[in-house]
Design a protein around this motif. Structure first.
Motif, PDB file in Angstrom:
ATOM      1  N   THR A  86      -9.110  -3.605   9.297  1.00  0.00           N
ATOM      2  CA  THR A  86      -7.999  -3.890  10.217  1.00  0.00           C
ATOM      3  C   THR A  86      -8.104  -3.013  11.462  1.00  0.00           C
ATOM      4  O   THR A  86      -7.973  -3.495  12.598  1.00  0.00           O
ATOM      5  CB  THR A  86      -6.649  -3.648   9.507  1.00  0.00           C
TER       6      THR A  86
ATOM      7  N   ILE B 228     -17.123  -4.429   5.176  1.00  0.00           N
ATOM      8  CA  ILE B 228     -16.918  -3.024   4.788  1.00  0.00           C
ATOM      9  C   ILE B 228     -17.628  -2.810   3.455  1.00  0.00           C
ATOM     10  O   ILE B 228     -17.505  -3.646   2.549  1.00  0.00           O
ATOM     11  CB  ILE B 228     -15.402  -2.719   4.618  1.00  0.00           C
TER      12      ILE B 228
ATOM     13  N   TYR C   9     -17.625  -9.200  10.248  1.00  0.00           N
ATOM     14  CA  TYR C   9     -17.416  -7.832   9.770  1.00  0.00           C
ATOM     15  C   TYR C   9     -17.589  -7.733   8.271  1.00  0.00           C
ATOM     16  O   TYR C   9     -17.449  -8.726   7.549  1.00  0.00           O
ATOM     17  CB  TYR C   9     -16.036  -7.285  10.173  1.00  0.00           C
TER      18      TYR C   9
ATOM     19  N   ARG D 193      -5.820 -11.354   5.464  1.00  0.00           N
ATOM     20  CA  ARG D 193      -4.788 -10.309   5.685  1.00  0.00           C
ATOM     21  C   ARG D 193      -5.200  -9.411   6.860  1.00  0.00           C
ATOM     22  O   ARG D 193      -4.366  -9.030   7.680  1.00  0.00           O
ATOM     23  CB  ARG D 193      -4.655  -9.504   4.380  1.00  0.00           C
TER      24      ARG D 193
ATOM     25  N   LYS E  99      -2.972  -9.023  10.141  1.00  0.00           N
ATOM     26  CA  LYS E  99      -2.434  -7.693  10.501  1.00  0.00           C
ATOM     27  C   LYS E  99      -2.869  -7.288  11.904  1.00  0.00           C
ATOM     28  O   LYS E  99      -2.173  -6.554  12.598  1.00  0.00           O
ATOM     29  CB  LYS E  99      -2.892  -6.638   9.492  1.00  0.00           C
TER      30      LYS E  99
ATOM     31  N   GLY F 125      -7.813   0.245   5.018  1.00  0.00           N
ATOM     32  CA  GLY F 125      -7.357  -0.212   6.327  1.00  0.00           C
ATOM     33  C   GLY F 125      -8.451  -0.195   7.380  1.00  0.00           C
ATOM     34  O   GLY F 125      -8.187  -0.406   8.570  1.00  0.00           O
TER      35      GLY F 125
ATOM     36  N   ASN G  39     -10.674 -16.111   1.034  1.00  0.00           N
ATOM     37  CA  ASN G  39     -10.936 -14.689   1.320  1.00  0.00           C
ATOM     38  C   ASN G  39      -9.618 -14.028   1.741  1.00  0.00           C
ATOM     39  O   ASN G  39      -9.336 -13.838   2.922  1.00  0.00           O
ATOM     40  CB  ASN G  39     -12.003 -14.560   2.407  1.00  0.00           C
TER      41      ASN G  39
ATOM     42  N   GLY H 186     -10.227  -1.153   1.192  1.00  0.00           N
ATOM     43  CA  GLY H 186      -8.847  -0.861   0.812  1.00  0.00           C
ATOM     44  C   GLY H 186      -8.267   0.352   1.506  1.00  0.00           C
ATOM     45  O   GLY H 186      -7.263   0.907   1.063  1.00  0.00           O
TER      46      GLY H 186
HETATM   47  C1  LIG Z   1     -12.608  -8.478   3.963  1.00  0.00           C
HETATM   48  C2  LIG Z   1     -12.953  -6.981   4.124  1.00  0.00           C
HETATM   49  C3  LIG Z   1     -13.716  -6.793   5.429  1.00  0.00           C
HETATM   50  C4  LIG Z   1     -11.661  -6.179   4.140  1.00  0.00           C
HETATM   51  O1  LIG Z   1     -11.992  -4.817   4.414  1.00  0.00           O
HETATM   52  P1  LIG Z   1     -10.975  -3.624   4.127  1.00  0.00           P
HETATM   53  O2  LIG Z   1     -11.361  -2.472   4.972  1.00  0.00           O
HETATM   54  O3  LIG Z   1     -10.870  -3.416   2.666  1.00  0.00           O
HETATM   55  O4  LIG Z   1      -9.611  -4.264   4.677  1.00  0.00           O
HETATM   56  P2  LIG Z   1      -8.248  -3.461   5.013  1.00  0.00           P
HETATM   57  O5  LIG Z   1      -8.158  -2.296   4.085  1.00  0.00           O
HETATM   58  O6  LIG Z   1      -8.176  -3.238   6.474  1.00  0.00           O
HETATM   59  O7  LIG Z   1      -7.148  -4.552   4.661  1.00  0.00           O
HETATM   60  C5  LIG Z   1      -7.264  -5.356   3.532  1.00  0.00           C
HETATM   61  C6  LIG Z   1      -5.920  -6.056   3.310  1.00  0.00           C
HETATM   62  O8  LIG Z   1      -6.165  -7.121   2.417  1.00  0.00           O
HETATM   63  C7  LIG Z   1      -5.413  -6.890   1.239  1.00  0.00           C
HETATM   64  N1  LIG Z   1      -6.227  -7.381   0.144  1.00  0.00           N
HETATM   65  C8  LIG Z   1      -7.363  -6.873  -0.350  1.00  0.00           C
HETATM   66  N2  LIG Z   1      -7.806  -7.640  -1.363  1.00  0.00           N
HETATM   67  C9  LIG Z   1      -6.896  -8.628  -1.499  1.00  0.00           C
HETATM   68  C10 LIG Z   1      -6.763  -9.743  -2.362  1.00  0.00           C
HETATM   69  N3  LIG Z   1      -7.671  -9.992  -3.299  1.00  0.00           N
HETATM   70  N4  LIG Z   1      -5.686 -10.543  -2.229  1.00  0.00           N
HETATM   71  C11 LIG Z   1      -4.770 -10.330  -1.264  1.00  0.00           C
HETATM   72  N5  LIG Z   1      -4.844  -9.299  -0.388  1.00  0.00           N
HETATM   73  C12 LIG Z   1      -5.900  -8.469  -0.519  1.00  0.00           C
HETATM   74  C13 LIG Z   1      -5.170  -5.406   1.188  1.00  0.00           C
HETATM   75  O9  LIG Z   1      -4.063  -5.106   0.343  1.00  0.00           O
HETATM   76  C14 LIG Z   1      -4.914  -5.124   2.660  1.00  0.00           C
HETATM   77  O10 LIG Z   1      -3.628  -5.546   3.061  1.00  0.00           O
HETATM   78  P3  LIG Z   1      -2.365  -4.512   3.138  1.00  0.00           P
HETATM   79  O11 LIG Z   1      -2.785  -3.372   4.027  1.00  0.00           O
HETATM   80  O12 LIG Z   1      -1.252  -5.315   3.716  1.00  0.00           O
HETATM   81  O13 LIG Z   1      -2.091  -4.074   1.732  1.00  0.00           O
HETATM   82  C15 LIG Z   1     -13.815  -6.486   2.927  1.00  0.00           C
HETATM   83  O14 LIG Z   1     -13.196  -6.867   1.725  1.00  0.00           O
HETATM   84  C16 LIG Z   1     -15.235  -7.003   2.944  1.00  0.00           C
HETATM   85  O15 LIG Z   1     -16.107  -6.449   3.589  1.00  0.00           O
HETATM   86  N6  LIG Z   1     -15.483  -8.112   2.248  1.00  0.00           N
HETATM   87  C17 LIG Z   1     -16.823  -8.711   2.174  1.00  0.00           C
HETATM   88  C18 LIG Z   1     -17.282  -9.294   3.517  1.00  0.00           C
HETATM   89  C19 LIG Z   1     -16.273 -10.230   4.138  1.00  0.00           C
HETATM   90  O16 LIG Z   1     -15.594 -10.981   3.443  1.00  0.00           O
HETATM   91  N7  LIG Z   1     -16.180 -10.196   5.488  1.00  0.00           N
HETATM   92  C20 LIG Z   1     -15.275 -11.019   6.233  1.00  0.00           C
HETATM   93  C21 LIG Z   1     -15.854 -12.351   6.493  1.00  0.00           C
HETATM   94  S1  LIG Z   1     -14.679 -13.387   7.368  1.00  0.00           S
END
Ligand SMILES: CC(C)(COP(=O)(O)OP(=O)(O)OC[C@H]1O[C@@H](n2cnc3c(N)ncnc32)[C@H](O)[C@@H]1OP(=O)(O)O)[C@@H](O)C(=O)NCCC(=O)NCCS
Length: 197
Positions: A131, A120, A118, A162, A166, A128, A157, A126
């Motif tokens: 999740t 985003i 996945y 997280r 979650k 949700g 990561n 940020g």
């Molecule tokens: C990882 C990723 C998919 C998260 O997407 P997102 O829609 O922002 O995630 P969500 O909003 O559902 O949740 C993110 C959670 O991580 C937390 N978070 C975000 N950055 C963080 C960091 N640097 N350190 C700790 N927690 C972090 C957020 O606070 C949230 O937790 P919370 O709801 O308890 O506060 C996105 O950052 C992304 O696309 N990254 C690049 C591609 C990737 O890494 N894919 C996954 C490969 S395994």
């Protein structure tokens, strides 16, 4: 640094199609890399954009058709990986989530880390969405016959970790994975789909 929070909205998962491919195209044009392992690879992103614009139907077919896998995972005949990609959608393209597995088995080819991929787009992070998307994928995996799925992220990561936790993921071990070099530590989670409840 964690992304700034905005008001949570609901997302849905929709199947990629020619009419909605423009959302993916726009994200590429803004520089988003769909491959988490090539996030800063501008040449890759530009090549994807050129390929998409050259042959939209062919690009879509490639997104939705799994590779044929030589049987490094079993003694069976070569098989085609089953790919179920979905756009994460809040009225606009937000990213994708893909469920992948070998037909009739819970196994995965060695180059793939986990049953789920996945991403985003940065301007929708940020909220949700990842999740929610992972939770929405669970009944789809259950329908495909899985009681649990393997979800993997890099140890560093933190956002992905997280997201997995979650959604209910339970850490079962940490270590390198054949999909990456020996220096990259991955976290391996099991995520129950709910089908065995
Ligand atoms: C990882 C990723 C998919 C998260 O997407 P997102 O829609 O922002 O995630 P969500 O909003 O559902 O949740 C993110 C959670 O991580 C937390 N978070 C975000 N950055 C963080 C960091 N640097 N350190 C700790 N927690 C972090 C957020 O606070 C949230 O937790 P919370 O709801 O308890 O506060 C996105 O950052 C992304 O696309 N990254 C690049 C591609 C990737 O890494 N894919 C996954 C490969 S395994």
């Amino acid at each position: 640094m964690a992304k700034q929070k905005t008001t949570p909205r609901s997302i849905i998962l929709i199947e990629p199609s020619l009419p909605n491919l423009s959302g993916f195209e726009d994200a590429l044009a803004k520089g988003w890399s769909p491959d988490p392992r090539r996030q800063t690879d501008r040449a890759y992103v530009e090549a994807e954009l050129v390929t998409l614009r050259h042959d939209r139907a062919g690009f879509l077919t490639r997104l939705t058709s799994g590779d044929v896998i030589a049987t490094s995972v079993s003694d069976r005949e070569p098989q085609r990986l089953v790919l179920r990609p979905f756009w994460i959608w809040d009225g606009e393209f937000c990213g994708y989530i893909t469920f992948r597995h070998m037909p009739r088995t819970g196994l995965l080819p060695l180059h793939l880390p986990g049953h789920v991929g996945y991403s985003i787009v940065p301007w929708k992070q940020g909220r949700g969405y990842a999740t929610q998307a992972l939770r929405l994928l669970l009944p789809i995996a259950a329908q495909a016959g899985f009681e649990r799925i393997s979800v993997i992220c890099n140890e560093d990561n933190l956002a992905s970790r997280r997201v997995i936790e979650k959604a209910g993921g339970l850490l079962h071990h940490a270590g390198p994975d054949p999909s990456d070099g020996p220096d990259t530590i991955k976290l391996f989670f099991w995520l129950a789909t709910g089908s065995g409840l």
